[in-house]
Write an enzyme that holds these catalytic residues in place. Structure first.
Site, mmCIF file in Angstrom:
data_model
loop_
_atom_site.group_PDB
_atom_site.id
_atom_site.type_symbol
_atom_site.label_atom_id
_atom_site.label_comp_id
_atom_site.label_asym_id
_atom_site.label_seq_id
_atom_site.Cartn_x
_atom_site.Cartn_y
_atom_site.Cartn_z
ATOM 1 N N ASP A 173 36.349 87.987 20.143
ATOM 2 C CA ASP A 173 36.547 88.576 21.469
ATOM 3 C C ASP A 173 36.657 87.549 22.594
ATOM 4 O OD1 ASP A 173 33.928 87.847 21.041
ATOM 5 O OD2 ASP A 173 33.067 89.521 22.161
ATOM 6 N N GLU A 258 22.813 78.492 17.474
ATOM 7 C CA GLU A 258 23.646 77.276 17.461
ATOM 8 C C GLU A 258 22.767 76.059 17.130
ATOM 9 O OE1 GLU A 258 23.550 79.569 19.787
ATOM 10 O OE2 GLU A 258 25.595 80.255 20.237
HETATM 11 N N1 UDP Z 1 30.236 90.666 14.684
HETATM 12 C C1 UDP Z 1 30.057 91.007 13.354
HETATM 13 N N2 UDP Z 1 29.242 92.067 13.039
HETATM 14 C C2 UDP Z 1 28.597 92.812 13.995
HETATM 15 C C3 UDP Z 1 28.777 92.446 15.345
HETATM 16 C C4 UDP Z 1 29.586 91.362 15.654
HETATM 17 O O1 UDP Z 1 30.641 90.374 12.472
HETATM 18 O O2 UDP Z 1 27.883 93.760 13.649
HETATM 19 C C5 UDP Z 1 31.121 89.543 15.022
HETATM 20 C C6 UDP Z 1 32.069 89.821 16.202
HETATM 21 O O3 UDP Z 1 33.290 90.374 15.738
HETATM 22 C C7 UDP Z 1 32.244 88.452 16.820
HETATM 23 C C8 UDP Z 1 30.904 87.754 16.518
HETATM 24 O O4 UDP Z 1 30.315 88.467 15.424
HETATM 25 O O5 UDP Z 1 33.294 87.721 16.242
HETATM 26 C C9 UDP Z 1 29.952 87.774 17.693
HETATM 27 O O6 UDP Z 1 29.706 89.116 18.087
HETATM 28 P P1 UDP Z 1 29.784 89.593 19.610
HETATM 29 O O7 UDP Z 1 31.070 89.152 20.198
HETATM 30 O O8 UDP Z 1 29.462 91.041 19.672
HETATM 31 O O9 UDP Z 1 28.571 88.764 20.204
HETATM 32 P P2 UDP Z 1 28.306 88.236 21.676
HETATM 33 O O10 UDP Z 1 29.594 88.034 22.377
HETATM 34 O O11 UDP Z 1 27.502 89.317 22.299
HETATM 35 O O12 UDP Z 1 27.560 86.983 21.451
HETATM 36 MN MN MN Z 2 31.520 88.081 21.936
#
Ligand code: UDP
Ligand code: MN
Length: 312
Positions: A173, A258
């Site tokens: 995203d 990280e």
């Molecule tokens: N993701 C996943 N399983 C989940 C939720 C998220 O594989 O149940 C993936 C999502 O598609 C993205 C990454 O993990 O590539 C990080 O998730 P997200 O963007 O929701 O996290 P944030 O931006 O809140 O850190």
């Molecule tokens: Mn994200």
């Protein structure tokens, strides 16, 4: 004799004028860049032909392995389309897309097959107790951890320390400039740069003095060993292969994911600042609004929902 010489000059003059005219007409014409782009993508290290979803090639540049966890939701295809079309602009790139699911889905398989990218399609499901429940705030549990670790496992099985490469963890995203891939290409150990719109700040990132990382611009959990977002670093493939146990800790405290990997690989002094000494923002931690599908649900109850055969 005089006449002959004059004729020669005349012919020379006319030909020159036509040549000049042609050159002027060509100025500003679009080139056939598709050929150049194709050649760029074609340069690629060989990868194991045994693995499903692999496409190999030969390359001079270190390969950028982009690791993306992804999961099913209404806007998954939109996110992956946007990301895949950014990645198309980057030469010598291998996309490792890891689905958070029990099986690899046809939606993702088709998208990859049509993407024009070199890729590997993997899947691993986040254990249900670790998975975010509907309505829970997304900071409660780490996301994409098992998927990133699965990609590390794949790299260790399928690549050797002799393969020159760099690994980048790119969530589906975020927003990526092609510049960030140029910056990370020649990473010795771990390269770093700032990330926009993260940590409650306009940007979060390393502070650099005389070409070395001396601290971090961050306002949240400043005691983190590596207060760097997932999108703010890339790791040399060789370094990862030299540390076969290094992985993300699924139980790491919030904000420490990280650090849980980087702490096993480097110390802050080793970090290689990129993006003009960490002064340029070429990646943004954007988030997509959850689509509102109330009307869809209402129509479905009436048996008049949108055609399920139309892929969205
Ligand atoms: N993701 C996943 N399983 C989940 C939720 C998220 O594989 O149940 C993936 C999502 O598609 C993205 C990454 O993990 O590539 C990080 O998730 P997200 O963007 O929701 O996290 P944030 O931006 O809140 O850190
Ligand atoms: Mn994200």
């Amino acid at each position: 004799m005089r006449l002959k010489l004059r004729n020669i000059f005349l012919v020379y003059f006319v030909v020159s004028i036509f040549g000049l005219l042609y050159a002027v007409l060509q100025l500003g014409q679009p080139c056939n860049c598709s050929q150049i782009l194709r050649e760029g993508r074609g340069r690629h290290n060989p990868v194991s032909p045994k693995e499903p979803g692999n496409q190999g090639g030969v390359d001079q540049l270190p390969i950028i392995y982009v690791v993306t966890p992804t999961y099913e939701r209404p806007h998954q295809r939109a996110e992956l389309t946007r990301l895949s079309q950014t990645l198309l602009l980057v030469p010598a790139l291998h996309w490792i897309l890891v689905e958070d699911s029990l099986k690899r889905s046809p939606l993702v398989a088709d998208l990859l097959a049509q993407s024009g990218l070199h890729y590997t399609h993997l899947n691993v499901q986040t254990p249900p107790p670790m998975k975010l429940k509907e309505g829970e705030p997304n900071w409660l549990k780490p996301r994409g951890v098992e998927q990133r670790n699965e990609a590390l496992r794949w790299l260790r099985v399928n690549q050797s320390p002799m393969d020159r490469g760099v690994v980048y963890f790119a969530d589906d995203d975020n927003t990526y400039s092609v510049n960030i891939f140029k910056e990370m290409r020649h990473t010795q150990k771990v390269s770093v740069w700032p990330v926009g719109l993260v940590g409650g700040l306009r940007y979060e990132g390393p502070l650099v003095d005389k070409g070395r990382v001396v601290g971090f611009h961050t306002a949240w959990k400043t005691h983190r060993p590596f207060p760097i977002d997932m999108a703010g670093f890339a790791v040399s493939l060789t370094l990862l292969l030299m540390h076969p146990e290094a992985r993300f800790d699924p139980n790491a405290e919030r904000g420490f994911l990280e650090s849980s990997l980087l702490g096993q690989l480097v110390s802050v002094e080793d970090l290689e600042p990129r993006a003009d000494n960490c002064t340029k923002i070429w990646v943004w931690h954007t988030r997509t609004e959850k689509p509102k599908l109330k009307q869809e649900e209402a129509l479905e109850k009436l048996g008049r929902g949108s055609d399920p055969n139309v892929l969205v």
